[in-house]
Design a protein around this motif. Structure first.
Motif, PDB file in Angstrom:
ATOM      1  N   LEU A   1       0.832  -1.202   0.000  1.00  0.00           N
ATOM      2  CA  LEU A   1       0.000   0.000   0.000  1.00  0.00           C
ATOM      3  C   LEU A   1       0.869   1.256   0.000  1.00  0.00           C
TER       4      LEU A   1
ATOM      5  N   LYS B   1       3.759   1.602  -1.342  1.00  0.00           N
ATOM      6  CA  LYS B   1       4.273   1.794  -2.710  1.00  0.00           C
ATOM      7  C   LYS B   1       3.244   2.480  -3.595  1.00  0.00           C
ATOM      8  N   ARG B   2       1.981   2.359  -3.233  1.00  0.00           N
ATOM      9  CA  ARG B   2       0.908   2.989  -4.010  1.00  0.00           C
ATOM     10  C   ARG B   2       0.478   4.324  -3.407  1.00  0.00           C
TER      11      ARG B   2
ATOM     12  N   LYS C   1      -8.148   7.440  -0.677  1.00  0.00           N
ATOM     13  CA  LYS C   1      -7.146   7.370  -1.743  1.00  0.00           C
ATOM     14  C   LYS C   1      -7.269   6.057  -2.490  1.00  0.00           C
ATOM     15  N   LEU C   2      -7.699   5.025  -1.789  1.00  0.00           N
ATOM     16  CA  LEU C   2      -7.706   3.681  -2.364  1.00  0.00           C
ATOM     17  C   LEU C   2      -8.854   2.880  -1.760  1.00  0.00           C
TER      18      LEU C   2
ATOM     19  N   GLU D   1      -8.216   6.906  -6.578  1.00  0.00           N
ATOM     20  CA  GLU D   1      -7.058   6.679  -7.437  1.00  0.00           C
ATOM     21  C   GLU D   1      -6.986   5.258  -7.962  1.00  0.00           C
ATOM     22  N   ARG D   2      -7.250   4.269  -7.111  1.00  0.00           N
ATOM     23  CA  ARG D   2      -7.187   2.887  -7.574  1.00  0.00           C
ATOM     24  C   ARG D   2      -7.948   1.973  -6.616  1.00  0.00           C
TER      25      ARG D   2
ATOM     26  N   VAL E   1      -8.056  -2.249  -5.294  1.00  0.00           N
ATOM     27  CA  VAL E   1      -7.382  -3.542  -5.227  1.00  0.00           C
ATOM     28  C   VAL E   1      -8.451  -4.598  -4.987  1.00  0.00           C
TER      29      VAL E   1
ATOM     30  N   GLU F   1      -6.488  -3.417  -9.580  1.00  0.00           N
ATOM     31  CA  GLU F   1      -5.361  -4.341  -9.522  1.00  0.00           C
ATOM     32  C   GLU F   1      -5.768  -5.593  -8.765  1.00  0.00           C
TER      33      GLU F   1
ATOM     34  N   VAL G   1      -0.662  -7.448  -6.010  1.00  0.00           N
ATOM     35  CA  VAL G   1      -0.267  -6.328  -5.156  1.00  0.00           C
ATOM     36  C   VAL G   1       0.478  -6.843  -3.928  1.00  0.00           C
TER      37      VAL G   1
END
Length: 622
Positions: free
Chosen positions: A102, A104-105, A159-160, A192-193, A195, A211, A216
């Motif tokens: 996480l 890294k993202r 954010k995610l 943003e993204r 998982v 993703e 991940v």
């Protein structure tokens, strides 16, 4: 051993000394400057200036003290035929690596992450990984519909998002990906993204910005715990509001960890190494407090159960888990015990399993009727403890505290206030009610550690909803009484939030959905008694002139399920000519509820036309 009365008095007379002693059981990066910060009263804060990390206290410190081989989490999923055990060392490693993935993202301290997942280990990993980074997680129950998820996305501004391809129920598989994508399309905030955990029962074709969880996690490198202020938020948990808009309950890191760790021994009577099972869902406050954080902070073994323990595969599913996993304390909702009683009235299934290791059964989420409590006592031969708390409080306000002193049980009462809670009953004018008199249940400020300090991005709403009506007190919105022995009796809600099988639902939100039907001119939703679920929502609709009646009931039921979720299933929809109202035009919801429950009211309601009331009395007979 001190008596409950003595411990409770000490907690109120000198709360700073009381909670400082409890806080010293945890690891702190830096001690607090002051235990209780009163500078912005009534917005009190605990352990101001202290630095801590909740994930470290739930996992890493137990590994460091030599308990890495102890089971931390047992995943039992009869619905998929899966069982997994994660030791403290294994869970710490997995959480650390996923936290690294996480990071890294771009997820870091203070960022929000929504977790929209079923009861799988990855949901727990996601929660703890956020806590490790100092990010703020917000778990949304997997049964919520896209519109409800969208509201939470816009309020939390994550954010995610962590999700799964599907959830699994005994009779069906529910694809989550379409619900998630619909929610993202409805929301104003851009995430943003996402998982996605792929599940073989219904894999999802990944879209842009999505993703695979496996990929991940595989790319994650272990990261250390991030120190955060004790007053920094750990999570946001949304609960139903009377306006239909969800309220984001904030839970901080320091006070929350201190309180939950204290409750495991003192309220539930469990010790490190014991197996503890809260048969709930991580989407609800019980799951947060007593599937994840409380047991792990106390170095217990916690159980994550996927499926409905009642009826899958039989009425003995609860007792099978108790026997196989040597459960010491079981915590569930009265609805579950009522369902077991309904299927197995003589308790035969319980006798087929060795439940002698069970020390106590705790019930919460709704009022426990005496018949259910007495049945469970007779079958299990252990203390059955009805205790009362709320999403807002985060832990028990009233209970029989087995770790301090076991008190006599009074059916219908969650026993006495727990240490830290100064519970009072006030009349509508804010004056103290005499013992045995029903009034508004409140708690004197400051609330103890672990209770909500505010609402997410809504300080004024927090004040208006909980503090303004009774200055100096937190308004629980529950009505009840305290008897001459100090026992609390919680009778009903004072707002429009109803309790369905332990899940709080806003009738106002349901009315908004019903009003959206093209044929509906006016509507009212009330919670009526239900033998199994405690309460069920019932709707009354007045149609627009000339509108056909034929399909309205089925269509509105479907609308509520689609827009709020299956948990909000309407018991029935009645088309009526008029709704009973006061002279000022207010719908008499309390009167409707009383009529539907077959109750008598103390004083006749004031309405314009008594024949309207007669119509509803006739309706109950049909």
């Amino acid at each position: 051993m001190s008596s409950l009365r003595e411990v409770h008095r000490a907690s109120l007379e000198d709360p700073e000394t009381f909670w400082a002693e409890a806080a010293r059981e945890l690891d702190w990066v830096r001690p607090w400057d002051g235990v209780l910060d009163e500078r912005r009263a009534p917005f009190y804060r605990w352990f101001q200036g202290g630095l801590i990390n909740t994930c470290h206290n739930a996992l890493d410190r137990h590994v460091a003290s030599g308990h890495g081989d102890q089971p931390a989490l047992i995943y039992d999923s009869p619905i998929t035929g899966t069982k997994q055990t994660f030791t403290y060392a294994a869970l710490t490693d997995r959480v650390s690596r996923f936290a690294g993935a996480l990071a890294k993202r771009g997820v870091g301290k203070g960022d929000r992450v929504i977790i929209y997942m079923p009861m799988v280990p990855e949901a727990v990993v996601g929660m703890l990984a956020c806590a490790r980074l100092g990010a703020i997680h917000s778990v949304v129950f997997g049964g919520f519909a896209a519109a409800e998820l969208a509201k939470r996305i816009d309020d939390a501004r994550p954010k995610l998002i962590l999700s799964a391809s599907c959830g699994i129920e005994p009779s069906r598989v529910i694809p989550y990906a379409p619900l998630l994508r619909e929610a993202l399309a409805l929301a104003q905030h851009e995430v943003e993204r996402c998982v996605i955990l792929q599940r073989q029962q219904a894999p999802a074709e990944l879209a842009a910005g999505e993703e695979s969880w496996a990929e991940v996690e595989a790319g994650g490198e272990p990261v250390p715990c991030t120190p955060v202020d004790a007053t920094d938020p750990l999570y946001i948990l949304y609960t139903s509001g009377t306006t239909g808009e969800p309220k984001g309950i904030v839970r901080d890191n320091g006070g929350h960890a201190v309180a939950l760790n204290w409750t495991m021994k003192n309220v539930y009577g469990v010790e490190p190494g014991d197996t503890y099972w809260a048969a709930s869902d991580v989407g609800w406050v019980v799951g947060h407090s007593y599937i994840v954080y409380g047991p792990l902070l106390n170095r217990c073994t916690t159980i994550l159960y996927e499926g409905k323990p009642v009826g899958t595969p039989d009425a003995g599913a609860f007792w099978r888990v108790v026997e196989e996993l040597n459960v010491r304390v079981l915590f569930t909702a009265p609805t579950a015990i009522r369902a077991i009683k309904q299927q197995d009235p003589e308790g035969e299934h319980a006798r087929k399993h060795d439940t002698r290791g069970l020390r106590a059964l705790f019930l919460a989420g709704e009022r426990c009727d005496p018949a259910t409590l007495e049945w469970a006592q007779g079958v299990l031969k252990v203390p059955v403890i009805d205790h009362w708390w709320q999403t807002e409080t985060g832990w028990a306000v009233a209970s029989n505290c087995l770790g301090i002193e076991r008190l006599p049980v009074k059916p219908g009462s969650p026993t006495r206030p727990v240490p830290g809670w100064d519970v009072r009953v006030l009349d509508d004018e804010g004056q103290p009610a005499s013992p045995g008199t029903i009034g508004n249940i409140v708690a004197r400020l400051p609330l103890p550690p672990g209770a909500l300090p505010t609402l997410w991005s809504a300080e004024n709403r927090y004040r208006e909803a909980y503090l303004d009506e009774f200055p100096g007190y937190y308004k629980t919105a529950d009505a009840g009484m305290i008897d001459e022995d100090g026992y609390v009796f919680v009778m009903s809600r004072t707002d429009d939030v109803i309790n369905v099988a332990g899940h709080r639902l806003s009738t106002g939100a349901m009315e908004e959905v019903l009003a959206g039907h093209s044929a509906v001119a006016e509507c009212a939703v009330v919670g009526v008694s239900d033998e199994l679920k405690g309460q069920r929502p019932m709707a009354f609709v007045v149609l627009k002139s000339g509108a056909p009646e034929s399909a309205v009931a089925d269509e509105t039921k479907t609308m509520v399920r689609d827009k709020i979720g299956p948990i909000a299933s309407l018991k029935s929809v009645h088309v009526v000519e008029r709704l009973p109202k006061t002279r000022s035009g207010k719908i008499l919801r309390k009167t409707l509820r009383s009529i539907m429950d077959g109750q008598e009211w103390k004083t006749p309601p004031t309405i314009e036309d008594a024949t309207v009331l007669d119509d509803f009395v006739k309706l109950t007979k049909t």
